[in-house]
Motif scaffolding. Sequence first.
Motif, short mmCIF file in Angstrom:
data_model
loop_
_atom_site.label_atom_id
_atom_site.label_comp_id
_atom_site.label_asym_id
_atom_site.label_seq_id
_atom_site.Cartn_x
_atom_site.Cartn_y
_atom_site.Cartn_z
N PHE A 151 5.99 -3.51 -2.24
CA PHE A 151 5.25 -3.50 -3.51
C PHE A 151 4.16 -4.57 -3.54
O PHE A 151 3.24 -4.51 -4.34
CB PHE A 151 6.21 -3.69 -4.68
CG PHE A 151 7.17 -2.55 -4.85
CD1 PHE A 151 6.78 -1.24 -4.59
CD2 PHE A 151 8.49 -2.77 -5.26
CE1 PHE A 151 7.65 -0.17 -4.74
CE2 PHE A 151 9.36 -1.71 -5.41
CZ PHE A 151 8.95 -0.41 -5.14
N THR A 152 4.28 -5.55 -2.65
CA THR A 152 3.28 -6.61 -2.59
C THR A 152 2.17 -6.32 -1.58
O THR A 152 1.27 -7.14 -1.39
CB THR A 152 3.95 -7.94 -2.22
OG1 THR A 152 4.63 -7.78 -0.96
CG2 THR A 152 4.94 -8.37 -3.30
N ALA A 153 2.25 -5.15 -0.92
CA ALA A 153 1.29 -4.83 0.14
C ALA A 153 -0.13 -4.72 -0.43
O ALA A 153 -0.35 -4.12 -1.49
CB ALA A 153 1.67 -3.53 0.83
N THR A 154 -1.09 -5.31 0.29
CA THR A 154 -2.49 -5.25 -0.10
C THR A 154 -3.25 -4.32 0.82
O THR A 154 -2.71 -3.83 1.82
CB THR A 154 -3.12 -6.65 -0.02
OG1 THR A 154 -3.10 -7.09 1.36
CG2 THR A 154 -2.36 -7.64 -0.89
N GLN A 155 -4.51 -4.08 0.49
CA GLN A 155 -5.35 -3.25 1.35
C GLN A 155 -5.47 -3.86 2.74
O GLN A 155 -5.43 -3.15 3.75
CB GLN A 155 -6.73 -3.08 0.72
CG GLN A 155 -6.73 -2.26 -0.57
CD GLN A 155 -8.10 -2.19 -1.21
OE1 GLN A 155 -8.85 -3.16 -1.19
NE2 GLN A 155 -8.42 -1.04 -1.80
N GLU A 156 -5.61 -5.18 2.81
CA GLU A 156 -5.71 -5.86 4.10
C GLU A 156 -4.43 -5.67 4.91
O GLU A 156 -4.49 -5.48 6.14
CB GLU A 156 -5.98 -7.35 3.90
CG GLU A 156 -7.36 -7.70 3.38
CD GLU A 156 -7.51 -7.46 1.88
OE1 GLU A 156 -6.48 -7.18 1.21
OE2 GLU A 156 -8.64 -7.57 1.36
N ASP A 157 -3.28 -5.69 4.25
CA ASP A 157 -2.00 -5.49 4.95
C ASP A 157 -1.94 -4.11 5.58
O ASP A 157 -1.51 -3.95 6.72
CB ASP A 157 -0.82 -5.66 3.98
CG ASP A 157 -0.69 -7.09 3.47
OD1 ASP A 157 -1.10 -8.01 4.20
OD2 ASP A 157 -0.19 -7.27 2.34
N VAL A 158 -2.37 -3.09 4.82
CA VAL A 158 -2.32 -1.72 5.33
C VAL A 158 -3.30 -1.54 6.48
O VAL A 158 -2.97 -0.93 7.50
CB VAL A 158 -2.62 -0.71 4.19
CG1 VAL A 158 -2.72 0.70 4.75
CG2 VAL A 158 -1.53 -0.79 3.12
#
Length: 727
Positions: free
Chosen positions: A334-341
């Motif tokens: 739920f804390t994933a960001t665009q950069e993480d993906v």
Amino acid sequence: MTASHSDSLVVLFGATAGAYGAKLGSDERELILLVWQVVDLHSKKVGTLHKSLVKADNLDLSDQCREVSGLTPEGLGKAEPLDRVLQQFSHLVSSDLKVLGRSSYTLCSDGQLLIRQVLHPETSKKNFLLSDCFYSFYDLRKEFHTCYPSSAAVKDQTIKSMAEYLGLGTDEAEEDFGVWQVKTMVAIIFSMLSEDHVFTEPETVKYKYETGPCSKSETVDSETVIRARGLPWQSSDQDIARFFKGLNIAKGGVALCLNSQGRRNGEALVRFVNSEQRDLALERHKHHMGSRYIEVYKATGEEFLKIAGGTSNEVAQFLSKENQVIIRMRGLPFTATQEDVLGFLGPECPVTGGKEGLLFVKYPDGRPTGDAFVLFACEEYAQNALKKHKEILGKRYIELFRSTAAEVQQVLNRYMSTPLIPTLPTPIIPVIPPPYTIATGSIRDCVRLRGLPYTAGIDDILEFMGDATGDIKPHGVHMVLNQQGRPSGDAFIQMKSADKAFMVAQKCHKKMMKDRYVEVFQCSGEEMNFVLMGGTLNRSGLSPPPCKLPCLSPPAYAAFQTAAVIPAEAAALYQPQALLPTTRTPQASAAAPPTVTYYPAQAAQLYMNYTAYYPSPPVSPTTVGYLAAPPGAVAAAATATHTPILPQPGALVRMQGLPYNTGMKEILSFFQGYQLQADSILMLYNFSGQPSGEALVTFPSLDLAKKAVAERNGQLLGSRCVQLYLV
């Protein structure tokens, strides 16, 4: 080479091993004959007339084919296969054009069927490409009607009727089958040229399906939409487009349908460019996709928009990039960001537009759902992304699946229009409406109707039952509604006896109601009550409501002001041995209380107590569900002392990814050496009564369960990798 304004036509005629005339291609039979001749439109000269037999994989000719064509299996057995014949066709046409001093040509056939319903579908199934010339052709019937407006309607035209209109000879016995047809078509073309007719607007066949968004504000003609049923669950929009190869599907015209759990339900709505293409699609009813036959029915524009239409500007902008491959990601932290993906996907599968090619799915209050959609510019990048299926991001494994524009719309529509139970459903009031109560016990004097049209009412069911309506108990027809108060497609009927129920199940099973076939199963009052409380019923047995399983117990959400528990009133309706065997229960089972009928407040129809499921891709773990109950019951349950759902000793292990034909025998073999018995296994089913690919297994001890997960997780059962989770 072909051109829009060609200087030559190649008049083409063909026949299959099956139906002839208006039904050509409707039975999936293979091509067995091609006859053609080049016509110079300027000099009015013709090339050599060629006739070529085609060796089909199945040489069993229909009686009509034998009678009309005079061909035999023996003669066809010596012919060349279709790919060789098409190579010869291209070579001979080029030679004839060279002799006539021409360079371009366009095909001309008697109607649409040979090109659209025979050649394109057959070559697609046999996995070889047609040359460009087969993607553009003239329909002689349409051209004839344009030249001679007073002639018969296009759909009523035949080669013979066109020849008779012009006063040409029509004795087919003078020539071989196929030869007369081509010679007569050439004569018709010369007559049209003498009337200064110009061939300028050929029919076209789309090379590939184009993806794209659809807005709910669009107007969709109901005469252009069909519903396809029986699709393999893993089918993509490209697979469906391939099934309809030869027909022109509108841009973004394939909408895969999702069930209440967000999984593809084997149906799709397909929108074609016009009603003519839709009518040709209907002729592919019960054609095959692999080993499965696909049913094709008429549908409406309203149904298509309900599935494929969207209103979100964010979604429209995301889908505005055309011809992209869409991948769905599930299970994101739920804390994933665009950069993480983007970092998870890596440089080997660049996302179209970087951050603009990502769409996170959120609830109306902005909370993330753990789902996202990603755009890729080509198939290669998408394949690289799919290789990361079940790799770890943070502390969670991520699932990746192919998706479609319509699925993006459906998922966003569901999450945005239906928050995660923002308000509890209308209270369900237990009543016993005298003098008519639902029968109980194991006597199979009831029937279940499944797959009803959503517009069907009790009158429609009575008409469907026919003479058997006299055997229905008073007030014995019970329509089943879902939690939104809408028809679920199910109904239960109480018959006067088990024999009457058996007879009506035999007589009405898979009988048509409106445009849908309805399944009819015999069942007992006990089974009926079980389903009405959220369990599932099928021919393999019963599966209890998902909310009864601890692995599906919901987390706390703002919609619930109390802990997520099963109310005592509801828990009492289930036998404890439904989940774990009684031999492991230290206490004796309490007698079940009298069964009651559940009615919604101020309604005369049964309320199907389905749990609330939310979108999840195919073969993904099911999301959590809730059992709706009166607010008072929830409050009482929160303060009451509860018997644990699993008071028995032992531990549960959840299996996922099972082959759908898996039985208890296979699971016992899979866990050989772990001291399991047949009653330790509970197979799970979805709400359509089909195996879900999951099971719960009870182990004698927690240590043994942990050992099984450590040793057997990821091992193969049949051809599939099975995932194990300790509950």
